[in-house]
Design a protein around this motif. Structure first.
Motif, short mmCIF file in Angstrom:
data_model
loop_
_atom_site.label_atom_id
_atom_site.label_comp_id
_atom_site.label_asym_id
_atom_site.label_seq_id
_atom_site.Cartn_x
_atom_site.Cartn_y
_atom_site.Cartn_z
N ALA A 77 0.84 -1.20 0.00
CA ALA A 77 0.00 0.00 0.00
C ALA A 77 0.87 1.24 0.00
O ALA A 77 1.94 1.27 0.62
CB ALA A 77 -0.91 -0.02 1.23
N LEU A 78 0.44 2.29 -0.70
CA LEU A 78 1.19 3.54 -0.66
C LEU A 78 1.13 4.13 0.74
O LEU A 78 0.10 4.06 1.41
CB LEU A 78 0.61 4.54 -1.67
N VAL A 79 2.24 4.68 1.17
CA VAL A 79 2.33 5.25 2.51
C VAL A 79 1.50 6.53 2.55
O VAL A 79 1.72 7.46 1.77
CB VAL A 79 3.79 5.54 2.89
N GLY A 80 0.56 6.58 3.49
CA GLY A 80 -0.39 7.70 3.54
C GLY A 80 0.15 8.93 4.22
O GLY A 80 -0.27 9.29 5.32
N THR A 81 1.09 9.60 3.56
CA THR A 81 1.71 10.80 4.10
C THR A 81 1.00 12.05 3.60
O THR A 81 0.25 12.00 2.62
CB THR A 81 3.18 10.87 3.65
N SER A 140 -4.69 3.70 1.38
CA SER A 140 -3.69 4.45 2.14
C SER A 140 -4.29 5.32 3.23
O SER A 140 -3.57 5.74 4.14
CB SER A 140 -2.87 5.32 1.18
N PHE A 141 -5.59 5.60 3.15
CA PHE A 141 -6.25 6.44 4.15
C PHE A 141 -7.54 5.77 4.60
O PHE A 141 -8.64 6.34 4.46
CB PHE A 141 -6.53 7.83 3.58
N PRO A 142 -7.47 4.54 5.14
CA PRO A 142 -8.69 3.78 5.45
C PRO A 142 -9.59 4.43 6.49
O PRO A 142 -10.79 4.17 6.52
CB PRO A 142 -8.14 2.43 5.95
N HIS A 143 -9.01 5.26 7.35
CA HIS A 143 -9.81 5.90 8.40
C HIS A 143 -10.19 7.34 8.05
O HIS A 143 -10.73 8.06 8.89
CB HIS A 143 -9.03 5.88 9.73
N ALA A 144 -9.91 7.74 6.82
CA ALA A 144 -10.24 9.11 6.41
C ALA A 144 -10.74 9.11 4.96
O ALA A 144 -10.44 10.03 4.20
CB ALA A 144 -9.01 10.01 6.54
N VAL A 145 -11.52 8.08 4.59
CA VAL A 145 -11.99 7.96 3.21
C VAL A 145 -12.82 9.18 2.82
O VAL A 145 -12.64 9.76 1.74
CB VAL A 145 -12.80 6.66 3.02
N LEU A 171 -20.77 10.26 3.51
CA LEU A 171 -20.14 8.94 3.46
C LEU A 171 -19.94 8.33 4.84
O LEU A 171 -19.59 7.14 4.94
CB LEU A 171 -18.79 9.04 2.72
N ASN A 172 -20.15 9.10 5.87
CA ASN A 172 -20.07 8.56 7.24
C ASN A 172 -21.43 8.17 7.79
O ASN A 172 -21.53 7.75 8.95
CB ASN A 172 -19.40 9.58 8.17
N ARG A 173 -22.47 8.29 7.00
CA ARG A 173 -23.81 7.87 7.41
C ARG A 173 -24.10 6.47 6.87
O ARG A 173 -23.44 5.99 5.96
CB ARG A 173 -24.86 8.86 6.90
N ASN A 174 -25.09 5.83 7.46
CA ASN A 174 -25.45 4.48 7.02
C ASN A 174 -25.93 4.47 5.57
O ASN A 174 -25.60 3.59 4.79
CB ASN A 174 -26.53 3.88 7.92
N SER A 175 -26.74 5.48 5.20
CA SER A 175 -27.31 5.52 3.86
C SER A 175 -26.98 6.85 3.19
O SER A 175 -26.98 7.90 3.84
CB SER A 175 -28.84 5.35 3.93
N ALA A 233 -15.87 2.68 -2.69
CA ALA A 233 -15.12 2.21 -1.52
C ALA A 233 -16.05 1.65 -0.45
O ALA A 233 -15.75 0.63 0.18
CB ALA A 233 -14.29 3.36 -0.94
N LEU A 234 -17.20 2.31 -0.24
CA LEU A 234 -18.11 1.89 0.84
C LEU A 234 -18.78 0.55 0.55
O LEU A 234 -19.13 -0.19 1.48
CB LEU A 234 -19.18 2.95 1.06
N ARG A 235 -19.01 0.22 -0.71
CA ARG A 235 -19.73 -1.00 -1.04
C ARG A 235 -18.82 -2.21 -1.23
O ARG A 235 -19.25 -3.26 -1.67
CB ARG A 235 -20.57 -0.77 -2.31
#
Length: 408
Positions: A26-30, A147-152, A287-291, A340-342
């Motif tokens: 994975a690319l380093v998420g800098t 590279s940014f899984p927690h900040a998609v 994108l942080n909501r369920n729907s 990404a979400l699906r």
């Protein structure tokens, strides 16, 4: 056999493994990678908006026909679809970092080539440039998820804001440069931006030691067999159809209604500029909501209102129709985010991104072409706008379906 002889194969194996890791990790998420993503994204739209903003001058300068002009507006989306299919293979062979670097180089070559000769060279250069764009279209969302899984949501916002900014720059400054440089110089100047992005990307994109997550080949099921993947693809294609009709024909529509060419170019730029703040605001929330269904339908409704306004009274409130269309096109970052979400794994994200953008852009390519053909046949914009309204209604229905929380 000596100890040295026994050790040599192991060293070679270790070296081979490290080389493979540099290609597949994975690319380093800098922060520098975020800058590289933004600059690469900024180059994925000026190739389209720069040409469309001076489309009349290009057509007249080349002595081209209306059919050629319609084909030129459709070439980018056709190429986005065809070239997107090979992007995953290129990513696996070269690694994502090198593949996106190759994409920037191909884009630069195409931007230069298409301004050196006649109508068919313009088409060929546009096809080459769009091939580079297609690879970036598919692989950059993979970088965001990997590279940014927690900040998609946040990085998707930066990415799509840069896309919108690049499109806006192309539409704004190309008509301003055209009187000074001619259409060839004004359109070709954007090669400098892509060359600069290539330098930054080569500096900031580095594969890490941790391999990207993969599903074993025996466990993978083709995206072509997944109904939700087809729904995402159709939705992506319909929103692309709306976007590229707007980028390819909106300026010409306004000019035909008596609006000056420079002002029409600014209106086209405004559509993209509106996307900048909306790209920062909407993806991190939606994108942080369920729907995401309600967000998609609400944004697409703005596009539908704009098309109705353009059909009924195009010259009555052109800036209002422009703003509504710009707001409606903010559905694009949600379409990218849904890829990404699906999906659960990076390999699935790559496959869905290639399918949604490959087949989706091929579907979207029909929009600018049919829009122009209908206008040429009827001599008015009414039939073309009615077709676009029907596309938006279908986009809303599919958007409601794909916005519901589930995996492909």
């Amino acid at each position: 056999m000596s100890i040295a002889d026994q050790g040599a194969p192991a060293n070679e194996t270790d070296a081979t493994g490290r080389a493979a890791s540099r290609r597949t990790g994975a690319l380093v998420g800098t922060p520098l990678l975020v800058v590289g993503v933004a600059l690469a994204a900024m180059n994925l739209r000026p190739a389209v908006t720069s040409m469309s903003s001076v489309l009349g001058e290009v057509r007249d300068g080349l002595g081209a026909s209306a059919s050629w002009t319609s084909l030129l507006t459709a070439v980018p989306t056709i190429c986005f679809g065809l070239a997107a299919i090979i992007a995953p293979l290129l990513g696996r062979r070269l690694g994502v970092a090198r593949a996106i670097g190759v994409a920037m180089a191909v884009l630069t070559v195409g931007l230069v080539l298409r301004v050196v000769d006649g109508p068919w060279v313009v088409l060929g250069g546009t096809f080459i440039a769009a091939s580079g764009i297609a690879i970036g279209n598919v692989l950059i969302p993979v970088v965001v998820k990997e590279s940014f899984p927690h900040a998609v949501g946040r990085v998707t916002g930066i990415y799509t804001a840069a896309l919108a900014a690049g499109g806006g720059f192309g539409a704004t400054f190309t008509p301003m440069l055209e009187p000074l440089l001619g259409w060839r110089g004004a359109v070709g100047a954007w090669a400098a931006l892509s060359a600069g992005a290539l330098v930054v990307w080569a500096t900031g994109a580095r594969h890490g030691a941790t391999p990207a997550s993969r599903i074993a080949d025996g466990e993978r099921r083709s995206m072509l067999r997944r109904p939700l993947a087809w729904a995402v693809t159709a939705f992506f294609g319909l929103q692309a159809c709306v976007a590229y009709v707007a980028m390819g024909w909106l300026s010409e529509l306004f000019v035909s209604e008596g609006i000056p060419r420079t002002t029409a170019g600014l209106m086209l730029a405004l559509i993209n500029i509106i996307g900048i703040p909306l790209s920062f605001l909407i993806p991190p929330i939606a994108l942080n909501r369920n729907s995401q269904s309600g967000w998609i339908v609400g944004l697409a409704s703005c596009s539908l209102a704009a098309i109705v306004g353009l059909a009924v009274a195009p010259a009555a409130a052109p800036w209002l129709w422009t703003v509504l269309l710009g707001v409606g096109m903010a559905v694009f970052p949600l379409g990218l985010g849904l890829i990404a979400l699906r999906t659960r794994e990076t390999s699935e994200t790559t496959d869905l991104s290639a399918m949604a953008q490959g087949f989706g852009y091929l579907l979207g390519a029909s929009g600018p072409f049919l829009f122009g053909v209908l206008h040429g046949i009827t001599g008015t914009w009414t039939a073309s706008l009615a077709l676009l309204a029907a596309v938006i209604v279908a986009e809303m229905i599919l958007g409601w379906v794909v916005g519901r929380p589930r995996f492909v």
